[in-house]
Design an enzyme around this catalytic site. Sequence first.
Site, PDB file in Angstrom:
ATOM      1  N   ASN A  78      -1.903  -5.096   9.763  1.00 25.82           N
ATOM      2  CA  ASN A  78      -0.538  -5.482   9.398  1.00 25.82           C
ATOM      3  C   ASN A  78      -0.083  -6.730  10.144  1.00 25.82           C
ATOM      4  OD1 ASN A  78      -0.446  -3.266   7.729  1.00 25.82           O
ATOM      5  ND2 ASN A  78       0.815  -2.024   9.091  1.00 25.82           N
ATOM      6  N   ARG A 408      -2.952  -4.795  -8.896  1.00 25.69           N
ATOM      7  CA  ARG A 408      -3.978  -4.515  -7.879  1.00 25.69           C
ATOM      8  C   ARG A 408      -4.825  -3.346  -8.370  1.00 25.69           C
ATOM      9  NH1 ARG A 408      -2.426  -7.429  -3.418  1.00 25.69           N
ATOM     10  NH2 ARG A 408      -0.198  -7.607  -2.975  1.00 25.69           N
ATOM     11  N   ARG A 438      -0.878 -11.231  -4.151  1.00 26.80           N
ATOM     12  CA  ARG A 438      -1.307 -11.743  -2.849  1.00 26.80           C
ATOM     13  C   ARG A 438      -2.509 -10.987  -2.300  1.00 26.80           C
ATOM     14  NH1 ARG A 438       3.327 -11.424   1.115  1.00 26.80           N
ATOM     15  NH2 ARG A 438       4.054 -13.348   0.162  1.00 26.80           N
ATOM     16  N   HIS A 468       4.867  -7.693 -11.707  1.00 24.43           N
ATOM     17  CA  HIS A 468       4.633  -6.625 -10.746  1.00 24.43           C
ATOM     18  C   HIS A 468       4.838  -5.239 -11.359  1.00 24.43           C
ATOM     19  CE1 HIS A 468       5.554  -4.271  -6.957  1.00 24.43           C
ATOM     20  NE2 HIS A 468       4.464  -4.903  -6.601  1.00 24.43           N
ATOM     21  N   TYR A 501      -1.572   6.533  -1.017  1.00 25.31           N
ATOM     22  CA  TYR A 501      -0.193   6.076  -1.202  1.00 25.31           C
ATOM     23  C   TYR A 501       0.586   7.159  -1.944  1.00 25.31           C
ATOM     24  CZ  TYR A 501      -1.523   1.137  -0.288  1.00 25.31           C
ATOM     25  OH  TYR A 501      -1.969  -0.041   0.259  1.00 25.31           O
ATOM     26  N   ARG A 597      10.880   2.463   4.136  1.00 24.50           N
ATOM     27  CA  ARG A 597       9.677   2.552   4.960  1.00 24.50           C
ATOM     28  C   ARG A 597       9.583   1.426   5.982  1.00 24.50           C
ATOM     29  NH1 ARG A 597       4.863   1.093   1.714  1.00 24.50           N
ATOM     30  NH2 ARG A 597       5.006  -0.925   2.717  1.00 24.50           N
ATOM     31  N   HIS A 626       5.276   4.911  -0.720  1.00 21.93           N
ATOM     32  CA  HIS A 626       5.298   3.810  -1.684  1.00 21.93           C
ATOM     33  C   HIS A 626       6.212   4.086  -2.878  1.00 21.93           C
ATOM     34  CE1 HIS A 626       3.248   0.712  -4.339  1.00 21.93           C
ATOM     35  NE2 HIS A 626       3.360   0.063  -3.197  1.00 21.93           N
TER      36      HIS A 626
END
Length: 743
Positions: A78, A408, A438, A468, A501, A597, A626
């Site tokens: 991270n 993704r 990204r 997205h 997730y 979060r 998530h």
Amino acid sequence: MKTAKALQAATGSIWSVNRKQIEAESELIMHLARPSDIAWLDRDHSILAFNERVFDWALRPEVPLLERLRYLCIVSSNLDEFFEVRVADHIEAARDGVEDDELSVQSLRRLADTAHTLVQRQYELYNKVLLPALLDQGIQIVSHGKRNAGQRRWVKEYFDREVRPLLTPVALDPAHPFPQVANKSLNFIVRLEGEDAFGNSNEIAIVKVPRVLPRFVRLPDSLSGGKGKIGVVSLSSMIRAHLAEMFIGRQVLEFFQFRVTRHSDLAVTEGEMQNLRTALRKGLQHRHFGKATRIEVSSGTSEPIAKLLLAEFNLPPEAMFRVEGPVNLVRLNQVVDLVGDNRPQLLFPRWIPQWPRSLKNSDNLFARIRQKDVVIHQPFESFDAVVEFLRQAVKDPDVLAIKQTVYRTGPDSVMMELLREAVRKGKEVTAVVELKARFDEEANINWAETLESIGVQVVYGIVGLKTHGKMLLVTRRETRGLKRYGHLSTGNYNPKTAKIYTDLSYLTANEALTADMDAVFTLLASQAQLPRLNRLLVAPFSLQSTMMAHIAGAQAAAQAGHSARIVVKTNALTDWKLAEALHRAAQEGVQVDLIIRAACVLPAVNETAKGGAIRIRSIVGRFLEHTRVFFFKYGEEEHLYLSSADWMNRNMTRRIELGWPVTDPSLRQRIIDECLVSYLMDDQDAWVLLENGTYRRLDGDNVGASAQQMLAHYYSAQPTTRQAPRSKNSVAKIIKSTTSKRK
């Protein structure tokens, strides 16, 4: 309860805004000053604070040892992304002497101080706690100084065979300038004495370590120190032990590891290019060599070498991190992989997602979805059901067309393979591939090229906006005509992350909702005006404005003396417009509960003069939170939405995002109970944001409940008992407790 159409009408002309207006408004929002009467929290410090909460899992002695090591790696990963994405502007501002509220010399120093403290704590834990604990378990990372003769011989043979042929030392001189050092790569800087083969006394050399080499290697069992013991050797210690062999005829005076982090956000001017895919492909070639934002070096690095590196990478002193150990803690994940099978007791018990209860005994998913919408709560319920939905669509001869967004999926995706199979079976397949996701750009470019080559209609969405939103739409020929079936999700189409997730998948045959999905696919492919939608909310057109309308409705209800409640569960809250609206609503008496979060710019408010409050908590558990759920209750109205979007400005104004209402009473209550009530009652994995801007961990303060543990227990229970699990952490107990408190 207001209908979706009534709510649309209340939000004015949001449904016909064109792209130029969106971009202009987005640019304006980005430059608007934040309201000065609110004590906003700093976004970047909030991100670092989140990583401190993740780091807390590595500190906990009750967490299995290898999982503690894994959490240490997660924090480092991270931090890598933080320096790749968030720090370049701070360094640039400090270098240029900019004095802004958010970007300045002082802002860089404050961030650096916080980051340095966190990194120091990481290495203290690694060296003083985790390494000794691993040794107690018969697991040793064997340094050169502690290797016996047999181990040194084996390492020497391995180095000569696997490592040395891939290393090319570069001595610095006018003909050999400092080499390009890739982002996050391992390197050694060496100071030499004596002359080279040509009589030159160049003092500095660089050894770049290829990424293809594993950073840790397991020793043969016969050399690991005894029965049941495991020995591991780091690549850096191998190179250190044999570094002098690469400089024959010269003396190595000193050498140090270093690692550079670079700004890695791809910047492409989409309006000035003809082919986005080609431009991104070229951009990827340069990503590894962007502007440096951080340099990590061995703790003993001499001052002259440190100054040389800072000057070479044009970095201020604050950007140098001296570390007591490997310069890349992320690679310690390999140690977990190398020894985990032999030490399962040092890992979490394996979690096996359950087949969704609502799909049990439903061989034909289309028939089941026609009866009623289906909610799948991942990872407690299995994402395999979504894959099966697509698989049945591919195999069904009555399915004519499949459309899917791709954000993704990972490099090895069963869903992408199913789309390829669908083309081979003669179905019309459309894939909206977001190339600008990204750090997944390369995988998505590869998938786009692969799918396009076999006849899939591949589109890249809208120029200037990332796609997205997650949706999958199947069109099937049935007796009464064509019928659509849809899947919407708060998460990605990635079976791997779906196991770790928390997300909600939503399967529906609702004609209004699936028609809206089809309209959005048409928008993405043709960029035609988006028609008036029935139920689906779409950013940047209607999502933010609808959320604002609900917040305003709650505020008006509170002003009129009615009860008003807002509960939002999302990954981040950094959109000033929404944050300000929540703050104003609380001032008028609205009860606001936020389950955020990570980054949050809105301060907590215990109680306002009119009885409102803003309570903010962060849940950090075994699984990555998530799910995005938005709940509004005011007067006689109650609204519940699921969404792909966080409450961030980029999601609301610079992305194609989706939100959809859940109107079925039983599904709505289930989502409220599992995703909101249980998380608001969590006092095991929860951190609460205090009014002073810091977080405090709850440690069994009330009922000792972990929402994630409770849900895992609930879903793993046998069918005869899962309706009313008797664990103290059960959904039933928490809901009952919450209900009694409300009364």
